[in-house]
Design a protein around this motif. Structure first.
Motif, mmCIF file in Angstrom:
data_model
loop_
_atom_site.group_PDB
_atom_site.id
_atom_site.type_symbol
_atom_site.label_atom_id
_atom_site.label_comp_id
_atom_site.label_asym_id
_atom_site.label_seq_id
_atom_site.Cartn_x
_atom_site.Cartn_y
_atom_site.Cartn_z
ATOM 1 N N GLY A 46 0.804 -1.208 0.000
ATOM 2 C CA GLY A 46 0.000 0.000 0.000
ATOM 3 C C GLY A 46 0.844 1.269 0.000
ATOM 4 N N LYS A 47 0.159 2.411 0.022
ATOM 5 C CA LYS A 47 0.813 3.713 -0.086
ATOM 6 C C LYS A 47 1.620 4.042 1.170
ATOM 7 C CE LYS A 47 -2.525 6.013 -3.159
ATOM 8 N NZ LYS A 47 -3.435 7.166 -3.270
ATOM 9 N N GLY A 48 2.819 4.602 0.970
ATOM 10 C CA GLY A 48 3.596 5.047 2.105
ATOM 11 C C GLY A 48 5.082 4.914 1.891
ATOM 12 N N ILE A 49 5.833 5.226 2.924
ATOM 13 C CA ILE A 49 7.291 5.178 2.875
ATOM 14 C C ILE A 49 7.812 4.558 4.166
ATOM 15 C CG2 ILE A 49 9.419 6.551 2.818
ATOM 16 C CD1 ILE A 49 7.892 8.639 1.199
ATOM 17 N N LEU A 50 8.710 3.598 4.019
ATOM 18 C CA LEU A 50 9.511 3.088 5.131
ATOM 19 C C LEU A 50 10.937 3.574 4.899
ATOM 20 C CD1 LEU A 50 8.395 -0.664 5.501
ATOM 21 C CD2 LEU A 50 8.035 1.148 7.168
ATOM 22 N N THR A 51 11.467 4.397 5.780
ATOM 23 C CA THR A 51 12.831 4.886 5.576
ATOM 24 C C THR A 51 13.835 3.762 5.794
ATOM 25 O OG1 THR A 51 12.961 5.636 7.881
ATOM 26 C CG2 THR A 51 12.228 7.237 6.234
ATOM 27 N N GLU A 52 15.048 3.949 5.266
ATOM 28 C CA GLU A 52 16.053 2.893 5.283
ATOM 29 C C GLU A 52 16.476 2.497 6.692
ATOM 30 O OE1 GLU A 52 19.311 4.013 2.842
ATOM 31 O OE2 GLU A 52 18.170 3.899 0.955
#
Length: 458
Positions: A277-283
């Motif tokens: 789904g939509k979104g961001i997981l940072t490194e």
């Protein structure tokens, strides 16, 4: 050999994706078993694929509750054979009803073996080959019940344990007793000192064993009659009501991979991706999973060992090891499910307000799969406005048919008979207004499109 999958439960430990209408086995978060296929599958779809591979699907039925009928047909197809429980009453009543169905409706002889197992084990295909072996095991040992016991990989307090006798063959074991969910220290002792096996919820017996048990208790063995008396059956598990009271039991050990994906920890361990789904997981996020069913992005920065799950029912941010406690919290929630899969497609609740004590407005986004149809129905307490936002369909209102497309707005008054068939995948916004916006306010005239067309052209 006949197989019955037991599909029940609400899967509250996987809130907010799971609810009373969409239990854990229906969550589409698992990768496909086919190489280069990026489609996400549910647990029940994965198991059904495996049953097809080992040639068991054609002899399998599913015992389930009324609330899961539509989603099962949506995910497995309209031809899957179901035994529908009128209410949820644990595994003993469910198994009794399925046995009566096989006996009186399918005319399965008493001597035939039937195996019952959960609908959602995470296993290899070899597990189902072991299920097949239960038939010959019962024939050779003359036992009343045969089980499959999984060789534990670690001491766990989440599972029940099967304790075998000390004298047994290398192929199977006689069952001495059972221990239900011991502490981890007790579990380690059971594994080390008594060769204990995890109880994975598989039962096999000759159909006559269960039919005779019903007869001894004065209970009906005819499916339709037992269905009418279903609420009189004791609300208890098959383990407690039957297995632990039976003396002649054997267990077939299984040393392959087996897992219960009943918590966010165990489920995310088997996911092929960290984000859906939509979104961001940072490194700098480590072992964090994001599952987002909403149309707005979710961003996670620097969070480790988290489950971040967002659905129309709510949003969860939890440490994976603490996430099982969500079950106790959501017991306090009494909201209606905000997302459901139906035999024709799906719907998502976008908004629900009460303008005063006697008037409500409910807004849904509805998706209907190509070739599927909504039933021909009417309502006593609400009017509806449908706005087609995608695709093409055939709309029927008060026995008149017409083609509808993107941009069309359809007014449906209280009492109007109406239905729709999707020619292509179709989506619409539905706004309900009225005094009682409940699912029970449906008077169905016809279910199939063939019936609708025959009526309208007559």
């Amino acid at each position: 050999m006949n197989l019955v999958l037991l599909s029940g439960g609400s899967g509250k430990r996987l809130w907010p994706l799971s609810n009373d209408a969409r239990s854990k086995q229906f969550l589409k978060v698992l990768g496909s078993q086919e190489e280069n296929d990026r489609t996400l599958n549910s647990m029940v779809q994965r198991v059904w694929t495996q049953l097809n591979r080992v040639d068991l699907a054609d002899s399998t039925i599913i015992a389930t509750s009324k609330s899961q009928v539509d989603i099962l047909k949506n995910q497995l197809g309209p031809n899957v054979e179901l035994v529908i429980e009128p209410s949820r009453r644990d595994t003993f009543p469910a198994i009794a009803l399925a046995a009566a169905f096989l006996y009186s409706e399918k005319n399965i002889p008493r001597e035939e073996v039937v195996a019952f197992l959960p609908v959602d084990p995470f296993v290899q295909d070899t597990f189902f080959e072991h299920v097949k072996q239960l038939e010959s095991l019962l024939e050779n040992t003359h036992a009343d019940i045969a089980l499959i016991g999984v060789k534990p990989t670690y001491p766990s307090s989440k599972y029940g344990y099967i304790l075998p006798t000390s004298n047994y063959s290398t192929y199977f074991k006689q069952v001495q007793s059972f221990t239900e969910k011991p502490t981890e220290i007790e579990a380690k002792s059971l594994i080390d000192n008594q060769n204990a096996l995890w109880n994975c919820g598989v039962f096999a017996f000759k159909l006559g064993f269960m039919i005779s048990l019903l007869e001894e208790r004065g209970l009906p063995t005819h499916y339709e009659v037992l269905l009418e008396q279903y609420d009189k059956l004791p609300k208890i598990s098959f383990d407690y009501e039957v297995v632990e009271k039976t003396e002649q039991i054997v267990v077939l050990p299984y040393e392959g991979y087996w897992k219960d994906l009943g918590t966010w920890r165990t489920l995310t361990d088997e996911m092929h991706t960290y984000q859906i789904g939509k979104g961001i997981l940072t490194e700098d996020c480590e072992e964090t999973h994001l599952i987002n069913e909403l149309d707005i992005p979710v961003t996670v920065i620097g969070g480790s060992n988290l489950i971040v799950a967002a659905s129309p029912d709510g949003i969860l941010v939890a440490d994976k090891d603490k996430s099982p406690y969500i079950k106790d919290i959501v017991d306090e929630f009494v909201n209606r499910p905000m997302y459901e899969e139906r035999r024709w497609g799906w719907y998502k609740v976008l908004d629900h307000i009460k303008t005063d004590a006697d008037y409500e407005v409910l807004t849904k986004r509805i998706g209907v799969k190509a070739g599927r149809n909504l039933s021909y129905q009417s309502h006593q307490y609400r009017s509806e406005v449908w706005t087609i936002i995608k695709g093409e369909g055939i709309f029927v209102q008060n026995d008149k048919l017409r083609v509808v497309r993107q941009g069309d707005v359809l007014q449906i008054a209280i009492g109007d008979r109406h239905g729709l068939k999707a020619v292509t995948d179709l989506e619409m916004i539905e706004v309900q207004t009225g005094t009682q916006l409940i699912e029970e306010d449906i008077i169905r005239v016809f279910m199939t499109w063939e019936e609708i067309e025959t009526h309208c052209y007559a």
